[in-house]
Design a protein around this motif. Sequence first.
Motif, PDB file in Angstrom:
ATOM      1  N   LEU A  88       8.158  13.432  12.591  1.00 36.31           N
ATOM      2  CA  LEU A  88       7.625  12.449  11.643  1.00 36.31           C
ATOM      3  C   LEU A  88       8.205  12.724  10.257  1.00 36.31           C
ATOM      4  O   LEU A  88       8.450  13.876   9.884  1.00 36.31           O
ATOM      5  N   PHE A  89       8.405  11.667   9.493  1.00 37.72           N
ATOM      6  CA  PHE A  89       8.907  11.833   8.128  1.00 37.72           C
ATOM      7  C   PHE A  89       7.760  12.314   7.241  1.00 37.72           C
ATOM      8  O   PHE A  89       6.768  11.601   7.059  1.00 37.72           O
ATOM      9  N   PRO A  90       7.877  13.521   6.682  1.00 40.14           N
ATOM     10  CA  PRO A  90       6.738  14.109   5.961  1.00 40.14           C
ATOM     11  C   PRO A  90       6.362  13.366   4.683  1.00 40.14           C
ATOM     12  O   PRO A  90       5.212  13.427   4.248  1.00 40.14           O
ATOM     13  N   HIS A  91       7.325  12.656   4.066  1.00 36.98           N
ATOM     14  CA  HIS A  91       7.061  11.974   2.800  1.00 36.98           C
ATOM     15  C   HIS A  91       6.547  10.558   3.004  1.00 36.98           C
ATOM     16  O   HIS A  91       6.228   9.866   2.027  1.00 36.98           O
ATOM     17  N   MET A  92       6.490  10.094   4.252  1.00 36.03           N
ATOM     18  CA  MET A  92       6.044   8.726   4.537  1.00 36.03           C
ATOM     19  C   MET A  92       4.621   8.739   5.087  1.00 36.03           C
ATOM     20  O   MET A  92       4.211   9.673   5.793  1.00 36.03           O
ATOM     21  N   SER A  93       3.887   7.679   4.793  1.00 35.31           N
ATOM     22  CA  SER A  93       2.547   7.522   5.367  1.00 35.31           C
ATOM     23  C   SER A  93       2.660   7.273   6.867  1.00 35.31           C
ATOM     24  O   SER A  93       3.747   6.976   7.387  1.00 35.31           O
ATOM     25  N   LEU A 128      -6.252   6.035   9.635  1.00 34.95           N
ATOM     26  CA  LEU A 128      -5.343   7.096   9.187  1.00 34.95           C
ATOM     27  C   LEU A 128      -4.018   6.543   8.673  1.00 34.95           C
ATOM     28  O   LEU A 128      -3.091   7.303   8.378  1.00 34.95           O
ATOM     29  N   SER A 129      -3.915   5.231   8.553  1.00 32.85           N
ATOM     30  CA  SER A 129      -2.624   4.612   8.252  1.00 32.85           C
ATOM     31  C   SER A 129      -2.034   5.051   6.916  1.00 32.85           C
ATOM     32  O   SER A 129      -0.811   5.038   6.749  1.00 32.85           O
ATOM     33  N   ARG A 130      -2.868   5.395   5.941  1.00 34.16           N
ATOM     34  CA  ARG A 130      -2.366   5.774   4.610  1.00 34.16           C
ATOM     35  C   ARG A 130      -2.149   7.273   4.450  1.00 34.16           C
ATOM     36  O   ARG A 130      -1.655   7.723   3.417  1.00 34.16           O
ATOM     37  N   ARG A 131      -2.506   8.033   5.455  1.00 26.77           N
ATOM     38  CA  ARG A 131      -2.347   9.486   5.345  1.00 26.77           C
ATOM     39  C   ARG A 131      -0.904   9.913   5.576  1.00 26.77           C
ATOM     40  O   ARG A 131      -0.122   9.215   6.217  1.00 26.77           O
ATOM     41  N   SER A 134       1.144  15.609   7.170  1.00 27.44           N
ATOM     42  CA  SER A 134       0.554  16.928   6.901  1.00 27.44           C
ATOM     43  C   SER A 134      -0.967  16.890   6.847  1.00 27.44           C
ATOM     44  O   SER A 134      -1.625  17.936   6.929  1.00 27.44           O
ATOM     45  N   GLU A 135      -1.543  15.696   6.727  1.00 20.79           N
ATOM     46  CA  GLU A 135      -2.995  15.550   6.663  1.00 20.79           C
ATOM     47  C   GLU A 135      -3.617  15.239   8.029  1.00 20.79           C
ATOM     48  O   GLU A 135      -4.808  14.974   8.107  1.00 20.79           O
ATOM     49  N   LEU A 136      -2.794  15.312   9.074  1.00 21.10           N
ATOM     50  CA  LEU A 136      -3.260  14.996  10.424  1.00 21.10           C
ATOM     51  C   LEU A 136      -3.334  16.252  11.286  1.00 21.10           C
ATOM     52  O   LEU A 136      -2.610  17.226  11.059  1.00 21.10           O
ATOM     53  N   SER A 137      -4.187  16.192  12.300  1.00 17.60           N
ATOM     54  CA  SER A 137      -4.228  17.265  13.302  1.00 17.60           C
ATOM     55  C   SER A 137      -3.021  17.126  14.232  1.00 17.60           C
ATOM     56  O   SER A 137      -2.329  16.099  14.233  1.00 17.60           O
ATOM     57  N   GLY A 138      -2.794  18.146  15.043  1.00 14.56           N
ATOM     58  CA  GLY A 138      -1.680  18.093  15.989  1.00 14.56           C
ATOM     59  C   GLY A 138      -1.810  16.926  16.958  1.00 14.56           C
ATOM     60  O   GLY A 138      -0.824  16.240  17.253  1.00 14.56           O
TER      61      GLY A 138
END
Length: 342
Positions: A88-93, A128-131, A134-138
């Motif tokens: 996943l792109f870390p800088h993208m929501s 969770l669309s705006r997160r 890094s703010e998500l669980s595995g």
Amino acid sequence: MADIAIEFIDVVKKYNDVTAVDQINLSIRRGELVTFLGPSGCGKTTSLRLVAGLELPTAGQMLIHGRDVSRRPASERNVGMVFQSYALFPHMSVLDNVAYGPVIRGESKHKAHARALEILELLGLPNLSRRLPSELSGGQQQRVAVARAIAQQPEVMLFDEPLSNVDAKLRRKVRAEIRELQQRFGLTAIYVTHDQEEALAVSDRIVVMNAGRIAQIGTPEDLYDRPNSPFVADFIGDANLVDGKVAAGCFSAGNLNLAIPGEAGNARVSIRPERIVLGGSAKPGSISGEIVSATYLGSRMEYVIATNFTELLVSRPIAEPRLGLKQHVSLVINEKDLTRVS
């Protein structure tokens, strides 16, 4: 054939003098989930990468929906892929991650976001669309990676050990979600894993690989109940591999004598540990043994029992009476639970 989505035709992949995939022939039907299963280095991930276009075959043909894609790069194949690391792109929501594929293909951002939200809704992730990733669980990251692949509307979905970064407690839940989504969307999918239980749980068919070759193809039930070799019997679950002789339609090893079809001569049979029935005293048709180890595994007990011809692993439900070390027991093995593997 119209219902065939993916075909390997005499596919070979070599890296210098090393043959990673050796003469594979396989057809995968539309809407089918097929798992490549095997130990490290068996060729399962290379086979997946050949479908994706991340590797090109040294020889043979790769077909997707009847089109020869053997020499086409990944960008020219409509294939979605879920990687071990999710990528996943870390800088993208979450929303932008899911919409990324359609946007780079020229779809308007508004339309791509609308589709991404629909898919996130189906996956239970609309809030969770705006997160950021890094703010998500595995487990949540895994579902976002699946959503991103689905948003591309691929002809084929590829899963490269998708649960390797999910903790043990979440694996059962996430693998069930992947299977449910695959069936809901009617996706043709290839799933790579080295975990036998995972393969049994998610697959329509399993391709067991060994040293770059296909060892056996079948449904989970086929492979577990009717392995065609010692390798498959031992790799899919636990198995007692017993050597003996077949004469006049009877397999004999020590005091074990059971009817079995096939040619006379030396033979090896597979007996699943949970199919052996234990008793405290000798019974007609039983063999005797002594418990040399007993292991508590929560839902079951595992016993190693010495007989006059070999040691047998026996698995019994925890609800059955517990047996102790050095206890003499009888073992009953039914003919239907004996599978000749060589």
